[in-house]
Design an enzyme around this catalytic site. Sequence first.
Site, mmCIF file in Angstrom:
data_model
loop_
_atom_site.group_PDB
_atom_site.id
_atom_site.type_symbol
_atom_site.label_atom_id
_atom_site.label_comp_id
_atom_site.label_asym_id
_atom_site.label_seq_id
_atom_site.Cartn_x
_atom_site.Cartn_y
_atom_site.Cartn_z
ATOM 1 N N SER A 11 0.840 -1.187 0.000
ATOM 2 C CA SER A 11 0.000 0.000 0.000
ATOM 3 C C SER A 11 0.881 1.244 0.000
ATOM 4 O O SER A 11 1.640 1.459 -0.942
ATOM 5 C CB SER A 11 -0.961 -0.036 1.192
ATOM 6 O OG SER A 11 -1.977 0.915 1.062
ATOM 7 N N ASP A 26 -9.416 -4.571 -5.699
ATOM 8 C CA ASP A 26 -8.970 -3.652 -4.657
ATOM 9 C C ASP A 26 -9.815 -2.388 -4.730
ATOM 10 O O ASP A 26 -9.628 -1.549 -5.608
ATOM 11 C CB ASP A 26 -7.481 -3.335 -4.847
ATOM 12 C CG ASP A 26 -6.862 -2.623 -3.663
ATOM 13 O OD1 ASP A 26 -7.613 -1.938 -2.931
ATOM 14 O OD2 ASP A 26 -5.635 -2.736 -3.473
ATOM 15 N N HIS A 74 -7.715 -5.319 -1.290
ATOM 16 C CA HIS A 74 -6.453 -4.698 -0.871
ATOM 17 C C HIS A 74 -5.619 -5.621 0.026
ATOM 18 O O HIS A 74 -4.395 -5.507 0.071
ATOM 19 C CB HIS A 74 -6.756 -3.385 -0.131
ATOM 20 C CG HIS A 74 -5.573 -2.486 0.033
ATOM 21 N ND1 HIS A 74 -4.801 -2.054 -1.027
ATOM 22 C CD2 HIS A 74 -5.019 -1.939 1.141
ATOM 23 C CE1 HIS A 74 -3.834 -1.274 -0.574
ATOM 24 N NE2 HIS A 74 -3.934 -1.188 0.739
#
Length: 724
Positions: free
Chosen positions: A594, A669, A701
Amino acid sequence: MRFYKIIALTCFLATSLLSAQNKEISLEEIWNGTFRTQGMDALHSLKNGKQYSVLNFDRTTGTTTIDIYDYNTLEKTKTLVSSGDIEELRYFSDYTFSANENQVLLATNEESIFRRSTLGNYYVFNTQTGVVTEVAAEKIQEPTFSPDGKKVAYARDNNIFVKNLETGTTTQITFDGVKNEIINGITDWVYEEEFAFVRAFEWNADSNKIAFIRFDETLVPEFSMDVYGDKLYQTQTVFKYPKAGEANAIVSLHIHDLERKNTREVTLDKEYYDFYIPRIKWTNDANVLSAQYMNRHQNELDLWMIDAKKNTAFIAIAEKDKAYIDVTDNLTFLKDDSFIWTSEKDGYNHIYHHDKKGKLINQITKGNWEITNYYGFDAKSNTIYYQSVENGPINRDIYSIRLNGTKKQRLSANTGTNYADFSADFTYFINTFSNASTPPIYTLNSAKTGKVLKQIKDNKKVLEDLAEYKVSAKEFSTIAVNGNDLNMWTIKPKDFDPSKSYPLFMFQYSGPGSQQVANKWNSANDYWHQHLAQQGYVVVCVDGRGTGFKGSEFKKVTQKELGKFEVEDQIEAAKKLGALKYIDQSRIGIWGWSYGGFMSSNALLKGNDVFKMAIAVAPVTSWRFYDSIYTERYMTTPQENASGYDDNSPINHVDKLKGDYLLIHGTADDNVHVQNTMRMVEALVQANKQFEWMIYPDKNHGIYGGNTRLHLYTKMTNYIKENL
């Protein structure tokens, strides 16, 4: 270069780790539960202060129970509810008590919507009569007891409903909810993700009014994701997602009067444009609602007190910051409706006491350290309980302090990470302690003195099992980088020889206010890093500028420049570590997920003479692609700060790629869209740069489910072995 304060962490069973260590941690063991620790699920203190409840699941029978335990003896006194005794329920996954604890709301058949939101079937179990009542025939969201326990409010199909448990009737109180247009009482995607709440409605103390936030998403652009599934044709998920600089939902605050059967919109005598309402909460006065209003830049926050009876309102607190203000959940109203509030206004997060008009009575805590959790206020002893990093930013301790700021006392004894769950009357607290060499230990403690009264669970078996493996100590230190002493941990191979040369693999997240260098027990990534150390890698993590718990100045230095100072710190740290005799400076890699993937990508590109390889999982590749609330909090809008967005986005630096690059993303995601990776791939192709990438169909995600995590970490492990 300066390294200091190295902590060789030990614990009461650490000596067992020094013997018979010959097994290597396998990737399969990391993900099959071999090193799983025991916890206390859905712990709830009963209002009598003498007992607590825990959710237990019997794997052999498949039944779920709510079991009651005695604080004093820690013995189970009874099973309050068992799914095996309820025909309507095969199991339940969560529970909530009514205020008088005569009823329990049971959740079953829950299905995830986004990160925090779920749909489920709910039943009310009457603990006095054993009667079970279905709240609604359909799946619903966020059912909540009224304070008098006679009603349950919930959301369905973007509208709010109230079920009267005495008459069995259900009343719909909003009617304009439409998917991807109007939402009543439930947050939109971006509020849920970035303001971290789902239920946007609240009961007042008299159970006769409900305040709620209404979201008009009509003008918010849509984002769509293909869902490939197992059918001949794919389907598509379409939802409203405001990217940086784009239109947000128009929010408004409303109060519904159940007795008068009317709803009115709250109007204020201050004009707001393009604003947020990140929190609402009723005071002890059943007619007075508090609401936090915040401008789009999130550097101004007003706490309003709204009188629903008189139709008047005033601002109790107005905070401003040159960067941004973090929304607080720590607003607590005392009997006189004075209130406790946390703020960073003196440079560190501390506790303040204000009268009901907002006038400051006193600052309760002070110092160059942060409050990290507020546990509550005991009116009988005028005592506040909280968690802080006063004992060093990598540690967490439990403290008590009087409302007037006197008689501060540390209640936790062991150095590491301590979390507390207090009994309803603040007689006891259950402390969860761990550090880098001690798995979670649960103890019953006196809230007055902190003294350990009994041990509940110690997870000793995990340590005993790990004694058979080549586990290395996690060494904590600091490293002087760019004028700051940055917190760092290091994991070296068990047979480490300082005369040899080792490849270096760096891990980081680096997002604003985050922390990866913390003195607590292993996560799954820690076991993976141990696995890599067993393969001969030195693994290091450095928390650079912009991370948390060292004051607002250190945290907010990255304002309007996400990815600049953080990347500079990782590059400089890698150079200093690479200068060590036992590190092969030609074999330095970095990875992250991320924000960490955004960082590892930038490090490889901007530090192409330092890093040989990088892995980026679900990375942001341009902040123009990410959501409005998070991105603009730190960057303002792209229209105002184009260079801040573009100068530090890896997608604009692909021409600098020299090393080996692995890019990984899930197609479903909803948070960091796969668009980020697709655009990065296209930029790399057009720059004629070779790289590798992996796409996980229909994974969000977190990229998990079935064998997905095992496959992902096998992929990354093999890539590291081949390229570092």
